[in-house]
Design a protein around this motif. Structure first.
Motif, PDB file in Angstrom:
ATOM      1  N   ASN A 246      25.700   6.325  37.649  1.00 45.11           N
ATOM      2  CA  ASN A 246      24.721   5.396  38.207  1.00 45.11           C
ATOM      3  C   ASN A 246      24.478   4.217  37.273  1.00 45.11           C
ATOM      4  O   ASN A 246      24.344   3.064  37.707  1.00 45.11           O
ATOM      5  CB  ASN A 246      23.398   6.105  38.486  1.00 45.11           C
ATOM      6  CG  ASN A 246      22.509   5.306  39.425  1.00 45.11           C
ATOM      7  OD1 ASN A 246      22.777   5.243  40.621  1.00 45.11           O
ATOM      8  ND2 ASN A 246      21.472   4.676  38.889  1.00 45.11           N
TER       9      ASN A 246
ATOM     10  N   SER B 212      24.944  11.538  47.367  1.00 42.01           N
ATOM     11  CA  SER B 212      24.574  11.321  48.762  1.00 42.01           C
ATOM     12  C   SER B 212      25.663  11.843  49.689  1.00 42.01           C
ATOM     13  O   SER B 212      26.850  11.555  49.498  1.00 42.01           O
ATOM     14  CB  SER B 212      24.351   9.831  49.035  1.00 42.01           C
ATOM     15  OG  SER B 212      24.165   9.606  50.423  1.00 42.01           O
TER      16      SER B 212
ATOM     17  N   ARG C 245      24.746   0.302  38.074  1.00 46.02           N
ATOM     18  CA  ARG C 245      23.550  -0.522  37.893  1.00 46.02           C
ATOM     19  C   ARG C 245      23.817  -1.707  36.980  1.00 46.02           C
ATOM     20  O   ARG C 245      23.191  -2.769  37.111  1.00 46.02           O
ATOM     21  CB  ARG C 245      22.431   0.365  37.334  1.00 46.02           C
ATOM     22  CG  ARG C 245      21.080  -0.259  37.255  1.00 46.02           C
ATOM     23  CD  ARG C 245      20.015   0.769  36.890  1.00 46.02           C
ATOM     24  NE  ARG C 245      20.370   1.594  35.764  1.00 46.02           N
ATOM     25  CZ  ARG C 245      20.323   1.198  34.487  1.00 46.02           C
ATOM     26  NH1 ARG C 245      19.938  -0.029  34.181  1.00 46.02           N
ATOM     27  NH2 ARG C 245      20.672   2.032  33.512  1.00 46.02           N
TER      28      ARG C 245
ATOM     29  N   THR D 128      34.240   4.665  41.776  1.00 40.20           N
ATOM     30  CA  THR D 128      33.345   4.056  40.794  1.00 40.20           C
ATOM     31  C   THR D 128      34.143   3.551  39.599  1.00 40.20           C
ATOM     32  O   THR D 128      33.950   2.430  39.120  1.00 40.20           O
ATOM     33  CB  THR D 128      32.282   5.075  40.343  1.00 40.20           C
ATOM     34  OG1 THR D 128      31.473   5.430  41.472  1.00 40.20           O
ATOM     35  CG2 THR D 128      31.402   4.526  39.239  1.00 40.20           C
TER      36      THR D 128
ATOM     37  N   VAL E 135      28.134  -1.271  45.052  1.00 39.48           N
ATOM     38  CA  VAL E 135      28.486  -0.495  46.244  1.00 39.48           C
ATOM     39  C   VAL E 135      29.290  -1.348  47.217  1.00 39.48           C
ATOM     40  O   VAL E 135      30.255  -0.870  47.831  1.00 39.48           O
ATOM     41  CB  VAL E 135      27.221   0.082  46.904  1.00 39.48           C
ATOM     42  CG1 VAL E 135      27.566   0.771  48.227  1.00 39.48           C
ATOM     43  CG2 VAL E 135      26.532   1.074  45.972  1.00 39.48           C
TER      44      VAL E 135
ATOM     45  N   LEU F 242      23.352  -2.835  41.450  1.00 40.15           N
ATOM     46  CA  LEU F 242      23.854  -1.665  42.166  1.00 40.15           C
ATOM     47  C   LEU F 242      24.337  -2.012  43.570  1.00 40.15           C
ATOM     48  O   LEU F 242      25.367  -1.510  44.034  1.00 40.15           O
ATOM     49  CB  LEU F 242      22.768  -0.590  42.216  1.00 40.15           C
ATOM     50  CG  LEU F 242      23.178   0.826  42.610  1.00 40.15           C
ATOM     51  CD1 LEU F 242      24.293   1.346  41.714  1.00 40.15           C
ATOM     52  CD2 LEU F 242      21.970   1.759  42.543  1.00 40.15           C
ATOM     53  N   ARG F 243      23.590  -2.854  44.266  1.00 37.84           N
ATOM     54  CA  ARG F 243      24.002  -3.200  45.633  1.00 37.84           C
ATOM     55  C   ARG F 243      25.359  -3.898  45.632  1.00 37.84           C
ATOM     56  O   ARG F 243      26.229  -3.593  46.464  1.00 37.84           O
ATOM     57  CB  ARG F 243      22.956  -4.095  46.290  1.00 37.84           C
ATOM     58  CG  ARG F 243      23.321  -4.499  47.718  1.00 37.84           C
ATOM     59  CD  ARG F 243      22.188  -5.216  48.404  1.00 37.84           C
ATOM     60  NE  ARG F 243      21.040  -4.347  48.584  1.00 37.84           N
ATOM     61  CZ  ARG F 243      19.931  -4.725  49.225  1.00 37.84           C
ATOM     62  NH1 ARG F 243      19.822  -5.941  49.717  1.00 37.84           N
ATOM     63  NH2 ARG F 243      18.920  -3.880  49.350  1.00 37.84           N
TER      64      ARG F 243
ATOM     65  N   ASN G  30      28.257   9.360  51.446  1.00 33.77           N
ATOM     66  CA  ASN G  30      29.561   8.958  50.903  1.00 33.77           C
ATOM     67  C   ASN G  30      30.607   9.844  51.570  1.00 33.77           C
ATOM     68  O   ASN G  30      30.666  11.046  51.301  1.00 33.77           O
ATOM     69  CB  ASN G  30      29.608   9.166  49.391  1.00 33.77           C
ATOM     70  CG  ASN G  30      28.850   8.119  48.617  1.00 33.77           C
ATOM     71  OD1 ASN G  30      28.192   7.254  49.183  1.00 33.77           O
ATOM     72  ND2 ASN G  30      28.931   8.190  47.307  1.00 33.77           N
TER      73      ASN G  30
ATOM     74  N   GLU H  91      26.497   4.822  47.370  1.00 35.51           N
ATOM     75  CA  GLU H  91      26.067   4.874  45.968  1.00 35.51           C
ATOM     76  C   GLU H  91      27.232   5.386  45.119  1.00 35.51           C
ATOM     77  O   GLU H  91      28.215   5.892  45.650  1.00 35.51           O
ATOM     78  CB  GLU H  91      24.802   5.727  45.809  1.00 35.51           C
ATOM     79  CG  GLU H  91      24.859   7.113  46.440  1.00 35.51           C
ATOM     80  CD  GLU H  91      25.558   8.121  45.559  1.00 35.51           C
ATOM     81  OE1 GLU H  91      25.465   7.996  44.317  1.00 35.51           O
ATOM     82  OE2 GLU H  91      26.195   9.035  46.097  1.00 35.51           O
TER      83      GLU H  91
END
Length: 289
Positions: free
Chosen positions: A124, A162, A128, A67, A138, A134-135, A165, A157
Motif C-alpha cells: 500500500n 479487496s 500511496r 503492483t 490504481v 493511490l488513485r 481485485n 487497490e
C-alpha cells in the motif's frame, strides 16, 4: 441430554467465491484441490493444461505482481526512503503487519517484502507514494492490464485484500509472462528471505512459497495469495526438463493444497501428460467486481 452452547464469538468458516458458484465440482484427471488451474508454455503462451481458466475470481495477493510492474515502470528510485503511515493499515480484512507506522524502508525493500512475503502495508505504501497518489496508481494498474491484453482483470487497490481485485487464469498467465521481463521481480519474488530494520527492531521475513527452498524446483518467478473469497492462490514460472512453463492455481481449498497441486502438475508434465492427453474442461460461471 445436556447440550453445550457454542461460544458467542463462533463464526462459521467462509467459503470462497469459487466454492459458492460450484467450481470445485469440475472434474479433472489429476484430482486437483484448486478449482482453477492453467499451465502454459512460457515462450508461446500455448495451454498445456486447463481447468476453469476462464472463470473470473478474486486473486488476493497475486495482485502484488501488477503492483510491482507499475512501481518499476514509474522509474521511481529504488533507494528512496518511504514511510509506513496509518494510511497503510488494513481496514479491509484487519490483517496484521510487523511494519508499524513510522517504519522507514527503501522502496526496494518495500517491493521485495511485498513480492516475497506479501507484506500488505509495504504494498500500500508503494501505491500511496506513486506520482499522483493511490488513485493514480490504481489507474496505472488497470491501464497496464489493458495494455497486456487482460480484458477480464480489474484492480481497485494494490494489495489484493479487496475481493474486487479480480482476474482469470488466462489473464494472469499473460501478467506472469510480462513480469518475467523484469529482473527485479524475478529476484525479489524468489528471494528466500530479508531482514529489515523497522526503527524499533530488526524483523526477518521469509518467502511465503515453501517450494522456493526446495532444491528440486527451478522457479524463476512466483507469487502466493490468500483471502477467504479467493482461497489459496499461486502463480509461478518454472523450468521442467528444459521447458519453461507458467503455472496458475486459484482457489485451492487449503494453504498447502496449491503446492501439492503444483507438484501434481509437474509430475503430469514430466511424464508427457501434455502430449499424451490434451486437456478439455467444462465452462464455468464468472464472478465480476
Amino acid at each position: 441430554m445436556r447440550v453445550t452452547a457454542a461460544p458467542r464469538d463462533f463464526t462459521p468458516a467462509r467459503v470462497s467465491i469459487g466454492q459458492a458458484i460450484g467450481l470445485h465440482a469440475t472434474d479433472d484427471p489429476l484430482d486437483l484441490r484448486s478449482s482453477v488451474a492453467l499451465v502454459v508454455d512460457q515462450r508461446t503462451g500455448a495451454p498445456l493444461f486447463s481447468k476453469n481458466a476462464q472463470a473470473v475470481l478474486p486473486i488476493a495477493s497475486i495482485t502484488k505482481l501488477m503492483t510491482a510492474l507499475v512501481v518499476i515502470d514509474s522509474g521511481a528510485p529504488m533507494g528512496e526512503t518511504l514511510e509506513i503511515t496509518a494510511a497503510d493499515i488494513d481496514t479491509e480484512k484487519n490483517s496484521g503487519s510487523r511494519l508499524p507506522p513510522g517504519t522507514r524502508l527503501s522502496r526496494g525493500e518495500m517491493l521485495q517484502l511485498a513480492l516475497m512475503s506479501s507484506e500488505n502495508r509495504a504494498a500500500n505504501a508503494l501505491g500511496r507514494n506513486h506520482p499522483g497518489g493511490l488513485r493514480a496508481f490504481v489507474d496505472a494498474m488497470n491501464t497496464k492490464a489493458r495494455a497486456l491484453g487482460m480484458p477480464d482483470t480489474h484492480f481497485v487497490e494494490p494489495t489484493g485484500l479487496s475481493s474486487s481485485n479480480v482476474s482469470n487464469a488466462r489473464d494472469l498467465s499473460r501478467m506472469v509472462r510480462e513480469a518475467l521481463e523484469y529482473p527485479l521481480v524475478r529476484q525479489f519474488s524468489t528471494a528466500p528471505g530479508l531482514t529489515v530494520d523497522t526503527g524499533y527492531r530488526m524483523v526477518s521475513y521469509r518467502n511465503t512459497n515453501r517450494l522456493i527452498s526446495s532444491p528440486t524446483w527451478d522457479i524463476g518467478l512466483q507469487k502466493t495469495g490468500y483471502i477467504s473469497e479467493a482461497g489459496s492462490c499461486l502463480v509461478m514460472q518454472v523450468s521442467l526438463d528444459g521447458q519453461a512453463v507458467v503455472m496458475v492455481l486459484l482457489d485451492a481449498t487449503g494453504p498447502s493444497s496449491r503446492f501439492g497441486d503444483a507438484q501434481r502438475l509437474r509430475e503430469w508434465l514430466e511424464h508427457g501428460g501434455a502430449r499424451a492427453a490434451p486437456m478439455r474442461t467444462v465452462a464455468a460461471p464468472s464472478f465480476g467486481s
